[in-house]
Scaffold this motif. Structure first.
Motif, PDB file in Angstrom:
ATOM      1  N   ARG A 159       0.801  -1.243  -0.008  1.00  9.03           N
ATOM      2  CA  ARG A 159      -0.004  -0.009   0.125  1.00  9.03           C
ATOM      3  C   ARG A 159       0.888   1.437   0.043  1.00  9.03           C
ATOM      4  N   ILE A 160       1.928   1.221   0.884  1.00  8.01           N
ATOM      5  CA  ILE A 160       2.976   2.490   0.786  1.00  8.01           C
ATOM      6  C   ILE A 160       3.400   2.431  -0.410  1.00  8.01           C
ATOM      7  N   SER A 161       3.838   1.557  -1.046  1.00  2.88           N
ATOM      8  CA  SER A 161       4.712   1.732  -2.270  1.00  2.88           C
ATOM      9  C   SER A 161       3.620   2.246  -3.430  1.00  2.88           C
ATOM     10  N   GLN A 162       2.466   1.719  -3.450  1.00  4.72           N
ATOM     11  CA  GLN A 162       1.560   2.064  -4.360  1.00  4.72           C
ATOM     12  C   GLN A 162       1.329   3.796  -4.335  1.00  4.72           C
ATOM     13  N   THR A 163       0.811   4.031  -3.028  1.00  2.00           N
ATOM     14  CA  THR A 163       0.535   5.352  -2.562  1.00  2.00           C
ATOM     15  C   THR A 163       1.595   6.412  -2.760  1.00  2.00           C
ATOM     16  N   PHE A 164       2.889   6.098  -2.202  1.00  5.47           N
ATOM     17  CA  PHE A 164       3.957   7.044  -2.112  1.00  5.47           C
ATOM     18  C   PHE A 164       5.041   6.854  -2.804  1.00  5.47           C
ATOM     19  N   GLY A 165       5.252   5.630  -3.792  1.00  3.76           N
ATOM     20  CA  GLY A 165       6.257   5.477  -4.850  1.00  3.76           C
ATOM     21  C   GLY A 165       7.598   4.757  -4.150  1.00  3.76           C
ATOM     22  N   PHE A 166       7.453   4.391  -3.060  1.00  3.94           N
ATOM     23  CA  PHE A 166       8.550   3.639  -2.350  1.00  3.94           C
ATOM     24  C   PHE A 166       8.662   2.250  -3.089  1.00  3.94           C
ATOM     25  N   THR A 167       9.950   2.173  -3.448  1.00  3.49           N
ATOM     26  CA  THR A 167      10.226   0.459  -3.926  1.00  3.49           C
ATOM     27  C   THR A 167      10.215  -0.552  -2.718  1.00  3.49           C
ATOM     28  N   HIS A 168       9.422  -1.432  -2.911  1.00  5.86           N
ATOM     29  CA  HIS A 168       9.327  -2.501  -1.749  1.00  5.86           C
ATOM     30  C   HIS A 168      10.643  -3.382  -1.758  1.00  5.86           C
ATOM     31  N   LEU A 169      11.281  -3.664  -0.904  1.00  3.21           N
ATOM     32  CA  LEU A 169      12.196  -4.590  -0.997  1.00  3.21           C
ATOM     33  C   LEU A 169      11.732  -5.603   0.414  1.00  3.21           C
ATOM     34  N   SER A 170      11.415  -6.815   0.221  1.00  7.54           N
ATOM     35  CA  SER A 170      11.190  -7.622   1.341  1.00  7.54           C
ATOM     36  C   SER A 170      12.354  -8.700   1.370  1.00  7.54           C
ATOM     37  N   ALA A 171      12.885  -8.716   2.435  1.00 10.86           N
ATOM     38  CA  ALA A 171      14.380  -9.224   2.550  1.00 10.86           C
ATOM     39  C   ALA A 171      13.746 -10.843   2.577  1.00 10.86           C
ATOM     40  N   GLY A 172      12.893 -11.208   3.272  1.00 11.51           N
ATOM     41  CA  GLY A 172      12.138 -12.879   3.227  1.00 11.51           C
ATOM     42  C   GLY A 172      11.876 -13.238   1.635  1.00 11.51           C
ATOM     43  N   ASP A 173      11.478 -12.139   0.884  1.00  7.08           N
ATOM     44  CA  ASP A 173      11.027 -12.529  -0.404  1.00  7.08           C
ATOM     45  C   ASP A 173      12.500 -12.774  -1.382  1.00  7.08           C
ATOM     46  N   LEU A 174      13.410 -11.892  -1.036  1.00  9.23           N
ATOM     47  CA  LEU A 174      14.443 -12.099  -1.651  1.00  9.23           C
ATOM     48  C   LEU A 174      15.514 -13.260  -1.112  1.00  9.23           C
ATOM     49  N   LEU A 175      15.057 -13.642  -0.085  1.00 11.33           N
ATOM     50  CA  LEU A 175      15.781 -15.016   0.269  1.00 11.33           C
ATOM     51  C   LEU A 175      14.918 -16.166  -0.059  1.00 11.33           C
ATOM     52  N   ARG A 176      13.590 -16.104  -0.346  1.00 11.63           N
ATOM     53  CA  ARG A 176      12.855 -17.131  -0.617  1.00 11.63           C
ATOM     54  C   ARG A 176      13.328 -17.415  -2.328  1.00 11.63           C
ATOM     55  N   LYS A 177      13.579 -16.252  -2.980  1.00 10.91           N
ATOM     56  CA  LYS A 177      13.732 -16.640  -4.458  1.00 10.91           C
ATOM     57  C   LYS A 177      15.314 -17.113  -4.582  1.00 10.91           C
ATOM     58  N   GLU A 178      15.966 -16.718  -3.770  1.00 10.84           N
ATOM     59  CA  GLU A 178      17.392 -17.364  -3.719  1.00 10.84           C
ATOM     60  C   GLU A 178      17.396 -18.785  -3.381  1.00 10.84           C
ATOM     61  N   MET A 179      16.417 -19.014  -2.383  1.00 11.04           N
ATOM     62  CA  MET A 179      16.241 -20.483  -2.071  1.00 11.04           C
ATOM     63  C   MET A 179      15.643 -21.313  -3.057  1.00 11.04           C
ATOM     64  N   SER A 180      14.867 -20.822  -4.023  1.00  8.78           N
ATOM     65  CA  SER A 180      14.222 -21.572  -5.092  1.00  8.78           C
ATOM     66  C   SER A 180      15.426 -21.762  -6.206  1.00  8.78           C
ATOM     67  N   SER A 181      16.286 -21.028  -6.195  1.00 12.68           N
ATOM     68  CA  SER A 181      17.491 -21.206  -7.001  1.00 12.68           C
ATOM     69  C   SER A 181      18.211 -22.535  -7.066  1.00 12.68           C
ATOM     70  N   ASN A 182      18.055 -23.180  -6.083  1.00  9.63           N
ATOM     71  CA  ASN A 182      18.407 -24.684  -5.681  1.00  9.63           C
ATOM     72  C   ASN A 182      19.957 -24.641  -5.572  1.00  9.63           C
ATOM     73  N   SER A 183      20.691 -23.692  -5.420  1.00 11.61           N
ATOM     74  CA  SER A 183      22.082 -23.493  -5.334  1.00 11.61           C
ATOM     75  C   SER A 183      22.377 -24.159  -3.830  1.00 11.61           C
ATOM     76  N   LYS A 184      23.657 -24.145  -3.605  1.00 11.43           N
ATOM     77  CA  LYS A 184      24.352 -24.579  -2.186  1.00 11.43           C
ATOM     78  C   LYS A 184      23.719 -23.487  -1.046  1.00 11.43           C
ATOM     79  N   ASP A 185      23.704 -22.556  -1.520  1.00 12.69           N
ATOM     80  CA  ASP A 185      23.105 -21.331  -0.480  1.00 12.69           C
ATOM     81  C   ASP A 185      21.511 -21.574  -0.288  1.00 12.69           C
ATOM     82  N   GLY A 186      21.056 -21.966  -1.571  1.00 12.45           N
ATOM     83  CA  GLY A 186      19.642 -22.149  -1.380  1.00 12.45           C
ATOM     84  C   GLY A 186      19.131 -23.041  -0.422  1.00 12.45           C
TER      85      GLY A 186
END
Ligand code: UP5
Ligand code: MG
Length: 190
Positions: free
Chosen positions: A25-52
């Motif tokens: 809601r904040i990003s839609q209204t005020f133009g901030f870019t939303h970076l969810s640390a959890g989403d970034l980690l989940r994306k990295e996790m699905s890459s199936n690397s050793k880190d993942g």
């Protein structure tokens, strides 16, 4: 030429308090870019690397992923964005995270938005989400609540002592919570 430092707001609160929902809601209204640390980690996790594999094991237990990994993902996202206004959702989760961010990114937050919520409501919201997240089960939620109070509340207290915390009750509907958050952002524009 002048170098513009990015504007950063940390959005913190326990599991299921509505960080992701309100950041949208904040990003839609005020133009901030939303970076969810959890989403970034989940994306990295699905890459199936050793880190993942390491990330998924830690998330499954509700534990905090090593700072260098999360900070690297946030740094890449900030660098590759055209934006200069960021909401960082769910980070820093412990004082070590905070220090690593300060050292590598070198930017202080404008303020910290703390979504405060009773534990029974957090549990109900997480278990009601039903998006197949591997940490959305009762056992992991209990662990996430414990990690939140032991490690994340001290970060909120650190910023509280610096006068940087805006505490908002996460109770009420999504719209009601957003109306309480709105004035915090309406003064920032560029
Ligand atoms: N909902 C939202 N607002 C509502 C309202 N006002 N009334 C009624 N319902 C409401 O919302 C949760 C659910 O509640 C949704 O169904 C929503 O519709 C409803 P959401 O906005 O998703 O809440 P949020 O606070 O984002 O909850 P989330 O579960 O994402 O918070 P967590 O902090 O637990 O999860 P996160 O993704 O940040 O982290 C997950 C794991 O990743 C951590 O446990 C950790 O293992 C790892 N991690 C790190 O190690 N380091 C990091 O820096 C970040 C994550
Ligand atoms: Mg979230």
């Amino acid at each position: 030429s002048k170098i513009k430092l990015p504007w950063i707001t940390f959005v913190l609160g326990g599991p299921g308090t509505g960080k992701g929902t309100q950041c949208q809601r904040i990003s839609q209204t005020f133009g901030f870019t939303h970076l969810s640390a959890g989403d970034l980690l989940r994306k990295e996790m699905s890459s199936n690397s050793k880190d993942g594999k390491m990330i998924s094991a830690l998330i499954k237990e509700g534990n905090i992923v090593p700072s260098e990994m999360t900070v690297r993902l946030l740094q890449e996202a900030i660098k590759s964005s055209q934006s200069c206004k960021f909401l960082i959702d769910g980070f820093p989760r412990c004082n070590e995270n905070r220090v690593a961010f300060e050292k590598i990114i070198g930017v202080e937050p404008l303020f910290v938005l703390f979504l405060d919520c009773p534990e029974d409501i957090m549990v109900a919201r997480v278990l009601g989400r039903n998006e197949g997240r591997l940490d959305d089960n009762l056992d992991t939620v209990k662990k996430r609540l414990e990690v939140f109070s032991n490690l994340n509340l001290p970060v909120i207290n650190y910023y509280y002592e610096k006068g940087k915390v805006q505490r908002i009750s996460a109770l009420g509907t999504v719209d009601e919570v957003f109306e309480k958050i709105r004035p915090l952002f309406s003064s920032f524009s560029r």
